[in-house]
Write a protein that holds these residues in place. Structure first.
Motif, PDB file in Angstrom:
ATOM      1  N   LEU A  65      55.773  -4.026   1.899  1.00  0.00           N
ATOM      2  CA  LEU A  65      56.031  -5.355   2.463  1.00  0.00           C
ATOM      3  C   LEU A  65      54.707  -6.028   2.812  1.00  0.00           C
ATOM      4  O   LEU A  65      53.903  -5.480   3.568  1.00  0.00           O
ATOM      5  CB  LEU A  65      56.884  -5.188   3.731  1.00  0.00           C
ATOM      6  CG  LEU A  65      57.172  -6.413   4.573  1.00  0.00           C
ATOM      7  CD1 LEU A  65      57.997  -7.444   3.788  1.00  0.00           C
ATOM      8  CD2 LEU A  65      57.928  -6.010   5.848  1.00  0.00           C
ATOM      9  N   THR A  66      54.492  -7.212   2.255  1.00  0.00           N
ATOM     10  CA  THR A  66      53.288  -7.988   2.567  1.00  0.00           C
ATOM     11  C   THR A  66      53.685  -9.151   3.466  1.00  0.00           C
ATOM     12  O   THR A  66      54.557  -9.943   3.111  1.00  0.00           O
ATOM     13  CB  THR A  66      52.640  -8.514   1.265  1.00  0.00           C
ATOM     14  OG1 THR A  66      52.331  -7.402   0.430  1.00  0.00           O
ATOM     15  CG2 THR A  66      51.370  -9.284   1.569  1.00  0.00           C
ATOM     16  N   LEU A  67      53.051  -9.225   4.624  1.00  0.00           N
ATOM     17  CA  LEU A  67      53.435 -10.239   5.622  1.00  0.00           C
ATOM     18  C   LEU A  67      52.449 -11.395   5.568  1.00  0.00           C
ATOM     19  O   LEU A  67      51.692 -11.630   6.512  1.00  0.00           O
ATOM     20  CB  LEU A  67      53.452  -9.612   7.017  1.00  0.00           C
ATOM     21  CG  LEU A  67      54.457  -8.472   7.214  1.00  0.00           C
ATOM     22  CD1 LEU A  67      54.299  -7.852   8.601  1.00  0.00           C
ATOM     23  CD2 LEU A  67      55.884  -8.979   7.025  1.00  0.00           C
ATOM     24  N   GLN A  68      52.465 -12.125   4.480  1.00  0.00           N
ATOM     25  CA  GLN A  68      51.429 -13.134   4.332  1.00  0.00           C
ATOM     26  C   GLN A  68      51.781 -14.143   3.267  1.00  0.00           C
ATOM     27  O   GLN A  68      52.421 -13.808   2.282  1.00  0.00           O
ATOM     28  CB  GLN A  68      50.116 -12.435   3.978  1.00  0.00           C
ATOM     29  CG  GLN A  68      48.913 -13.288   3.991  1.00  0.00           C
ATOM     30  CD  GLN A  68      48.298 -13.375   2.623  1.00  0.00           C
ATOM     31  OE1 GLN A  68      48.492 -12.489   1.800  1.00  0.00           O
ATOM     32  NE2 GLN A  68      47.598 -14.458   2.361  1.00  0.00           N
ATOM     33  N   GLY A  69      51.393 -15.385   3.492  1.00  0.00           N
ATOM     34  CA  GLY A  69      51.617 -16.419   2.499  1.00  0.00           C
ATOM     35  C   GLY A  69      50.596 -17.514   2.688  1.00  0.00           C
ATOM     36  O   GLY A  69      49.417 -17.234   2.911  1.00  0.00           O
ATOM     37  N   GLY A  90      59.948   3.129   7.437  1.00  0.00           N
ATOM     38  CA  GLY A  90      59.215   3.894   6.425  1.00  0.00           C
ATOM     39  C   GLY A  90      58.641   3.020   5.326  1.00  0.00           C
ATOM     40  O   GLY A  90      58.331   3.506   4.237  1.00  0.00           O
ATOM     41  N   VAL A  91      58.509   1.720   5.608  1.00  0.00           N
ATOM     42  CA  VAL A  91      57.981   0.782   4.612  1.00  0.00           C
ATOM     43  C   VAL A  91      56.479   0.602   4.838  1.00  0.00           C
ATOM     44  O   VAL A  91      56.031   0.395   5.966  1.00  0.00           O
ATOM     45  CB  VAL A  91      58.702  -0.584   4.748  1.00  0.00           C
ATOM     46  CG1 VAL A  91      58.049  -1.634   3.867  1.00  0.00           C
ATOM     47  CG2 VAL A  91      60.184  -0.428   4.410  1.00  0.00           C
ATOM     48  N   GLU A  92      55.715   0.660   3.766  1.00  0.00           N
ATOM     49  CA  GLU A  92      54.275   0.406   3.836  1.00  0.00           C
ATOM     50  C   GLU A  92      54.086  -1.104   4.062  1.00  0.00           C
ATOM     51  O   GLU A  92      54.609  -1.917   3.308  1.00  0.00           O
ATOM     52  CB  GLU A  92      53.656   0.838   2.498  1.00  0.00           C
ATOM     53  CG  GLU A  92      52.180   0.753   2.410  1.00  0.00           C
ATOM     54  CD  GLU A  92      51.489   1.960   3.053  1.00  0.00           C
ATOM     55  OE1 GLU A  92      52.187   2.813   3.636  1.00  0.00           O
ATOM     56  OE2 GLU A  92      50.266   2.035   2.977  1.00  0.00           O
ATOM     57  N   VAL A  93      53.338  -1.477   5.088  1.00  0.00           N
ATOM     58  CA  VAL A  93      53.260  -2.895   5.452  1.00  0.00           C
ATOM     59  C   VAL A  93      51.823  -3.296   5.744  1.00  0.00           C
ATOM     60  O   VAL A  93      51.045  -2.523   6.314  1.00  0.00           O
ATOM     61  CB  VAL A  93      54.187  -3.194   6.662  1.00  0.00           C
ATOM     62  CG1 VAL A  93      53.814  -2.371   7.882  1.00  0.00           C
ATOM     63  CG2 VAL A  93      54.205  -4.674   7.012  1.00  0.00           C
ATOM     64  N   GLY A  94      51.472  -4.499   5.340  1.00  0.00           N
ATOM     65  CA  GLY A  94      50.131  -5.005   5.607  1.00  0.00           C
ATOM     66  C   GLY A  94      50.041  -6.476   5.261  1.00  0.00           C
ATOM     67  O   GLY A  94      51.052  -7.120   4.934  1.00  0.00           O
TER      68      GLY A  94
END
Ligand code: SF4
Length: 344
Positions: A65-69, A90-94
């Motif tokens: 999951l990418t928290l960016q736009g 358990g999700v890889e996030v950055g």
């Protein structure tokens, strides 16, 4: 309907998604649509935590999951809760950040929350070049910003070291343009001095060639046309080669893009697999095929709210968009995209 093995027009829900957690930004960088669009306030630009949960909890196979736009994630009011929720699943996030606001407290919180990666934009090895690219909200350089970002990077790496963990992975991201490409070898040396994990170099993401030259994208289209490293291939190749040599000498991982177009066509594969693998959702709930399209009027394939993500993902607009890529007759917006052209 399956067109080619592995490339259905209605694929399973994606394992990755990019979410624009805020449309607000504290900078006005030359190559970003935020500079050329009406300003978005922090409250108005925030994705609500409820909408975020509805989206990600509707994606059972989510792993990244990418928290960016189009906005600075550190301005998103619920960013830490979003990171914690993803980590808890358990999700890889950055996310990518300009790091102007990335003080020690933010860094400590992100390390403790378990963020998987933090990518920091640094488009120059000197304050003069960097600050000329990444303007403040007055559309002018902000003296001291380069030193602040470098200090914040050191702080993030120090917090990670103090915690005795290897995450978040810290990468520098350099957008190569005519005005800064000569500084790349020096940036490699700076990155090695700082001790970041990798330097990622990319070209401008889009030419905006699908847009009206006199329309609302005229300014960014003109900027992209004048700043592409493709206009000065020899100097760009030399800089990339020097950067590669410094990286090898200093033991730094580096990723470099191609300078010239290189888009081999494989009849059995789409030239871009974003619409099968991932999606980009704006803070207003517009679902777009990827993060390369700046501007929701250029390619929005559905809206959340009345519809679920799954309904949009399997809807007619998405299917038609995928069919175009699969048949190598893509939507116009893809033709000027650096990923499609093989130059990203
Ligand atoms: S080719 Fe580019 S614009 Fe088209 S879907 Fe892929 S990443 Fe997006």
């Amino acid at each position: 309907m399956t067109r080619t093995a592995g490339y259905s027009l209605t694929p399973p829900l994606p394992g990755e998604v990019q979410v624009e957690v805020t449309g607000a930004c504290n900078l006005r960088c030359r190559m970003c649509l935020v500079r050329y669009a009406p300003a978005v306030g922090r409250a108005e630009g925030a994705l609500s935590y409820e909408d975020f949960r509805a989206l990600v909890d509707g994606l059972p196979a989510l792993t990244r999951l990418t928290l960016q736009g189009l906005g600075e994630p550190l301005l998103a009011p619920h960013l830490l809760d979003m990171v914690r929720h993803a980590v808890g699943r358990g999700v890889e996030v950055g996310f990518n950040t300009n790091a102007v606001l990335l003080d020690r407290r933010w860094s400590r919180d992100l390390v403790r929350a378990g963020a998987g990666w933090v990518h920091v934009s640094l488009d120059g090895a000197t304050a003069a070049t960097y600050e000329d690219v990444r303007h403040g909200t007055t559309f002018a350089p902000r003296p001291g910003q380069f030193d602040r970002v470098v200090a914040n990077l050191r702080g993030l790496l120090a917090e990670r070291a103090a915690a005795g963990v290897a995450r978040p992975v810290v990468k520098l991201v350099f957008v190569a343009m005519r005005r800064n490409v000569a500084e790349l070898p020096d940036l490699v040396a700076l990155a090695a001095d700082l001790g970041v994990d990798e330097l990622w170099v990319q070209n401008l993401s889009h030419s905006f060639s699908d847009t009206d030259p006199a329309g609302r994208y005229a300014a960014i289209r003109e900027y992209a046309a004048g700043e592409s490293v493709e206009l000065e291939p020899r100097a760009s190749h030399e800089s990339f080669a020097a950067a590669r040599a410094v990286a090898a000498e200093r033991g730094l991982a580096i990723r470099l893009p191609r300078v010239e177009e290189h888009a081999p066509v494989d009849p059995g594969r789409p030239s871009c697999t974003w619409p099968w693998d991932s999606a980009y959702v704006t803070h207003r709930g517009e679902v777009q095929p990827c993060c390369m399209v700046m501007g929701s009027d250029r390619a929005t394939l559905g809206r959340l709210g009345g519809r679920t993500f799954a309904e949009v993902w399997h809807g007619e607009a998405y299917q038609a968009f995928r069919a175009g890529l699969l048949d190598h007759r893509p939507a116009e917006v893809c033709r000027g995209c650096a990923l499609y052209r093989g130059t990203f």
